[in-house]
Scaffold this motif. Structure first.
Motif, PDB file in Angstrom:
ATOM      1  N   TYR A   1       0.608  -1.575   0.008  1.00  0.00           N
ATOM      2  CA  TYR A   1      -0.202  -0.278   0.177  1.00  0.00           C
ATOM      3  C   TYR A   1       0.990   1.266   0.289  1.00  0.00           C
ATOM      4  CZ  TYR A   1      -3.461  -2.990   0.873  1.00  0.00           C
ATOM      5  OH  TYR A   1      -5.134  -3.882   0.990  1.00  0.00           O
ATOM      6  N   GLU A   2       1.927   1.297   0.006  1.00  0.00           N
ATOM      7  CA  GLU A   2       2.820   2.014  -0.354  1.00  0.00           C
ATOM      8  C   GLU A   2       2.630   3.522  -1.133  1.00  0.00           C
ATOM      9  OE1 GLU A   2       3.845  -0.724  -1.438  1.00  0.00           O
ATOM     10  OE2 GLU A   2       4.735  -1.490   1.314  1.00  0.00           O
ATOM     11  N   HIS A   3       2.839   4.514  -0.848  1.00  0.00           N
ATOM     12  CA  HIS A   3       3.538   5.503  -2.358  1.00  0.00           C
ATOM     13  C   HIS A   3       3.913   6.215  -1.443  1.00  0.00           C
ATOM     14  CE1 HIS A   3      -1.451   4.150  -2.176  1.00  0.00           C
ATOM     15  NE2 HIS A   3      -1.518   4.780  -3.631  1.00  0.00           N
ATOM     16  N   ARG A   4       4.028   7.630  -3.029  1.00  0.00           N
ATOM     17  CA  ARG A   4       4.753   8.743  -2.872  1.00  0.00           C
ATOM     18  C   ARG A   4       4.613   9.842  -2.440  1.00  0.00           C
ATOM     19  NH1 ARG A   4       6.394   4.783  -7.481  1.00  0.00           N
ATOM     20  NH2 ARG A   4       8.624   4.125  -7.457  1.00  0.00           N
ATOM     21  N   ILE A   5       4.894   9.870  -1.700  1.00  0.00           N
ATOM     22  CA  ILE A   5       4.050  11.183  -0.672  1.00  0.00           C
ATOM     23  C   ILE A   5       4.999  12.051  -0.695  1.00  0.00           C
ATOM     24  CG2 ILE A   5       3.527  12.243   1.296  1.00  0.00           C
ATOM     25  CD1 ILE A   5       3.474   9.117   2.740  1.00  0.00           C
ATOM     26  N   VAL A   6       3.832  13.555  -1.795  1.00  0.00           N
ATOM     27  CA  VAL A   6       5.048  14.352  -2.030  1.00  0.00           C
ATOM     28  C   VAL A   6       4.329  15.724  -1.138  1.00  0.00           C
ATOM     29  CG1 VAL A   6       4.799  14.149  -3.853  1.00  0.00           C
ATOM     30  CG2 VAL A   6       2.689  15.294  -3.229  1.00  0.00           C
ATOM     31  N   PHE A   7       3.535  15.357  -0.245  1.00  0.00           N
ATOM     32  CA  PHE A   7       3.053  16.417   1.048  1.00  0.00           C
ATOM     33  C   PHE A   7       2.006  16.002   2.398  1.00  0.00           C
ATOM     34  CE2 PHE A   7      -0.389  19.246   3.215  1.00  0.00           C
ATOM     35  CZ  PHE A   7       0.700  20.474   2.931  1.00  0.00           C
ATOM     36  N   ASP A   8       2.992  15.823   3.234  1.00  0.00           N
ATOM     37  CA  ASP A   8       2.275  15.718   4.583  1.00  0.00           C
ATOM     38  C   ASP A   8       2.153  16.986   5.484  1.00  0.00           C
ATOM     39  OD1 ASP A   8       1.368  14.610   7.418  1.00  0.00           O
ATOM     40  OD2 ASP A   8       3.168  12.713   7.054  1.00  0.00           O
ATOM     41  N   ASP A   9       1.202  17.219   6.064  1.00  0.00           N
ATOM     42  CA  ASP A   9       1.433  18.439   7.478  1.00  0.00           C
ATOM     43  C   ASP A   9       1.206  18.139   8.758  1.00  0.00           C
ATOM     44  OD1 ASP A   9      -1.817  18.196   7.374  1.00  0.00           O
ATOM     45  OD2 ASP A   9      -2.099  20.102   6.350  1.00  0.00           O
ATOM     46  N   GLY A  10       0.493  16.707   8.889  1.00  0.00           N
ATOM     47  CA  GLY A  10       0.535  15.330   9.918  1.00  0.00           C
ATOM     48  C   GLY A  10      -1.008  15.776  10.622  1.00  0.00           C
ATOM     49  N   ASP A  11      -1.762  16.916   9.615  1.00  0.00           N
ATOM     50  CA  ASP A  11      -3.501  16.147   9.059  1.00  0.00           C
ATOM     51  C   ASP A  11      -3.956  15.624   8.162  1.00  0.00           C
ATOM     52  OD1 ASP A  11      -3.939  16.986  11.570  1.00  0.00           O
ATOM     53  OD2 ASP A  11      -3.933  19.255  11.034  1.00  0.00           O
ATOM     54  N   HIS A  12      -2.715  16.149   7.389  1.00  0.00           N
ATOM     55  CA  HIS A  12      -3.574  15.519   5.286  1.00  0.00           C
ATOM     56  C   HIS A  12      -2.390  15.151   4.675  1.00  0.00           C
ATOM     57  CE1 HIS A  12      -5.781  19.429   7.014  1.00  0.00           C
ATOM     58  NE2 HIS A  12      -6.301  18.997   6.643  1.00  0.00           N
ATOM     59  N   LEU A  13      -2.217  14.564   3.867  1.00  0.00           N
ATOM     60  CA  LEU A  13      -1.314  13.613   2.795  1.00  0.00           C
ATOM     61  C   LEU A  13      -2.146  14.212   1.162  1.00  0.00           C
ATOM     62  CD1 LEU A  13      -0.842  10.553   4.138  1.00  0.00           C
ATOM     63  CD2 LEU A  13       0.924  12.020   4.633  1.00  0.00           C
ATOM     64  N   ALA A  14      -0.508  14.269   1.013  1.00  0.00           N
ATOM     65  CA  ALA A  14      -0.896  13.745  -1.134  1.00  0.00           C
ATOM     66  C   ALA A  14       0.642  13.538  -1.555  1.00  0.00           C
ATOM     67  CB  ALA A  14      -0.877  15.541  -1.138  1.00  0.00           C
ATOM     68  N   PHE A  15      -0.017  12.435  -2.324  1.00  0.00           N
ATOM     69  CA  PHE A  15       0.401  11.776  -3.199  1.00  0.00           C
ATOM     70  C   PHE A  15       0.218  11.789  -4.395  1.00  0.00           C
ATOM     71  CE2 PHE A  15      -2.642   9.554  -0.603  1.00  0.00           C
ATOM     72  CZ  PHE A  15      -3.295   9.075  -1.524  1.00  0.00           C
ATOM     73  N   LEU A  16       1.501  10.653  -5.131  1.00  0.00           N
ATOM     74  CA  LEU A  16       1.302  10.517  -6.724  1.00  0.00           C
ATOM     75  C   LEU A  16       0.485   9.287  -6.814  1.00  0.00           C
ATOM     76  CD1 LEU A  16       4.215  10.412  -8.047  1.00  0.00           C
ATOM     77  CD2 LEU A  16       3.081  12.270  -8.003  1.00  0.00           C
ATOM     78  N   ASP A  17      -0.639   9.051  -7.402  1.00  0.00           N
ATOM     79  CA  ASP A  17      -2.209   7.800  -7.910  1.00  0.00           C
ATOM     80  C   ASP A  17      -0.879   6.795  -8.132  1.00  0.00           C
ATOM     81  OD1 ASP A  17      -3.693   6.959  -8.565  1.00  0.00           O
ATOM     82  OD2 ASP A  17      -5.331   8.632  -9.255  1.00  0.00           O
ATOM     83  N   LYS A  18      -0.847   5.699  -7.883  1.00  0.00           N
ATOM     84  CA  LYS A  18      -0.414   4.992  -8.199  1.00  0.00           C
ATOM     85  C   LYS A  18      -1.557   4.761  -9.505  1.00  0.00           C
ATOM     86  CE  LYS A  18       1.231   1.932  -4.688  1.00  0.00           C
ATOM     87  NZ  LYS A  18       0.736   0.510  -3.725  1.00  0.00           N
ATOM     88  N   HIS A  19      -2.880   4.529  -9.783  1.00  0.00           N
ATOM     89  CA  HIS A  19      -2.794   4.013 -11.355  1.00  0.00           C
ATOM     90  C   HIS A  19      -3.416   6.036 -12.348  1.00  0.00           C
ATOM     91  CE1 HIS A  19      -2.816   0.328  -9.377  1.00  0.00           C
ATOM     92  NE2 HIS A  19      -3.110   0.938  -8.624  1.00  0.00           N
ATOM     93  N   PRO A  20      -2.592   6.211 -12.829  1.00  0.00           N
ATOM     94  CA  PRO A  20      -2.702   7.416 -13.114  1.00  0.00           C
ATOM     95  C   PRO A  20      -2.981   7.236 -14.328  1.00  0.00           C
ATOM     96  CG  PRO A  20      -0.101   7.274 -13.144  1.00  0.00           C
ATOM     97  CD  PRO A  20      -1.340   6.152 -12.416  1.00  0.00           C
ATOM     98  N   THR A  21      -3.805   8.484 -15.434  1.00  0.00           N
ATOM     99  CA  THR A  21      -4.502   8.625 -16.430  1.00  0.00           C
ATOM    100  C   THR A  21      -3.599  10.022 -17.000  1.00  0.00           C
ATOM    101  OG1 THR A  21      -6.925   9.553 -16.188  1.00  0.00           O
ATOM    102  CG2 THR A  21      -6.557   6.904 -16.585  1.00  0.00           C
ATOM    103  N   LEU A  22      -3.541  10.678 -16.881  1.00  0.00           N
ATOM    104  CA  LEU A  22      -2.757  11.510 -17.036  1.00  0.00           C
ATOM    105  C   LEU A  22      -1.199  12.059 -15.596  1.00  0.00           C
ATOM    106  CD1 LEU A  22      -5.734  14.233 -16.367  1.00  0.00           C
ATOM    107  CD2 LEU A  22      -4.481  13.727 -18.225  1.00  0.00           C
ATOM    108  N   TYR A  23      -0.571  12.557 -16.764  1.00  0.00           N
ATOM    109  CA  TYR A  23       0.966  12.351 -15.980  1.00  0.00           C
ATOM    110  C   TYR A  23       1.174  14.341 -14.749  1.00  0.00           C
ATOM    111  CZ  TYR A  23       5.743  13.564 -15.342  1.00  0.00           C
ATOM    112  OH  TYR A  23       7.302  13.955 -14.945  1.00  0.00           O
ATOM    113  N   GLY A  24       0.954  13.035 -13.367  1.00  0.00           N
ATOM    114  CA  GLY A  24       1.376  14.088 -12.132  1.00  0.00           C
ATOM    115  C   GLY A  24      -0.452  13.975 -11.516  1.00  0.00           C
ATOM    116  N   LYS A  25      -0.594  12.944 -11.982  1.00  0.00           N
ATOM    117  CA  LYS A  25      -2.173  13.004 -11.380  1.00  0.00           C
ATOM    118  C   LYS A  25      -1.997  13.201  -9.676  1.00  0.00           C
ATOM    119  CE  LYS A  25      -6.704  10.472 -11.572  1.00  0.00           C
ATOM    120  NZ  LYS A  25      -6.827  10.503 -10.521  1.00  0.00           N
ATOM    121  N   LEU A  26      -2.201  13.490  -8.764  1.00  0.00           N
ATOM    122  CA  LEU A  26      -2.164  13.085  -6.945  1.00  0.00           C
ATOM    123  C   LEU A  26      -3.975  13.033  -6.323  1.00  0.00           C
ATOM    124  CD1 LEU A  26      -0.071  16.231  -6.443  1.00  0.00           C
ATOM    125  CD2 LEU A  26       0.675  14.139  -7.276  1.00  0.00           C
TER     126      LEU A  26
END
Length: 170
Positions: A30-55
């Motif tokens: 269930y690993e993902h490439r996390i790009v943002f973490d403020d302690g309450d929220h996360l943003a990470f790359l979609d493992k199954h994107p149709t568009l480059y950069g989808k988060l």
């Protein structure tokens, strides 16, 4: 799930554990490439994107209702993160239009998550909007581990930059 198949994905989404909670628990697979973490929220790359950069942007708390599961303040805090992450993504990936939407269902992928999907310039109108996000028509965008790592690093670097004030350009 190394070879992506829509039926396998759908079965896992409907019968498996919450992918966000499993990622947060460090469960293998269930690993993902996390790009943002403020302690309450996360943003990470979609493992199954149709568009480059989808988060994906998620609250750390397991919330299933994208409106009623939040107080007004907690909803606005999450939307500030969506805006911050989408702004950084637009600086890293050439984008004609940024799609921002909450998907999921009571039947699968219940943990609230917002998709941030950068539509690249030049896509014909007939291939935009929901079509641009549809695996069955576009297929899944395959990135190498190196490409995904590089993109995640660029996004993290952009998110670490001081925020611009209104009216300022990058």
């Amino acid at each position: 799930m190394s070879d992506f198949e829509i039926a396998t994905y759908n079965e896992r989404a409907q019968t498996g554990p919450c992918f966000v909670c499993e990622m947060l628990a460090g469960t293998p697979g269930y690993e993902h490439r996390i790009v943002f973490d403020d302690g309450d929220h996360l943003a990470f790359l979609d493992k199954h994107p149709t568009l480059y950069g989808k988060l994906l942007v998620v609250p750390r708390s397991h919330i299933e209702d994208p409106i009623g599961g939040f107080t007004q303040d907690s909803y606005l805090a999450l939307q500030r993160v969506v805006h911050q992450v989408a702004t950084a993504l637009a600086r890293v990936v050439e984008t004609e239009r940024m799609y921002v939407l909450s998907l999921g269902s009571n039947q699968g992928n219940r943990h609230v998550h917002w998709h941030i999907a950068p539509l690249p310039p030049g896509v014909p109108y007939e291939e935009q909007q929901l079509y641009a996000l549809d695996w069955s028509t576009r297929g899944r965008l395959e990135l190498t581990d190196h490409e995904a790592d590089q993109l995640a690093a660029r996004l993290r670097a952009e998110l670490d930059r001081p925020a611009l004030t209104a009216g300022e350009s990058a």
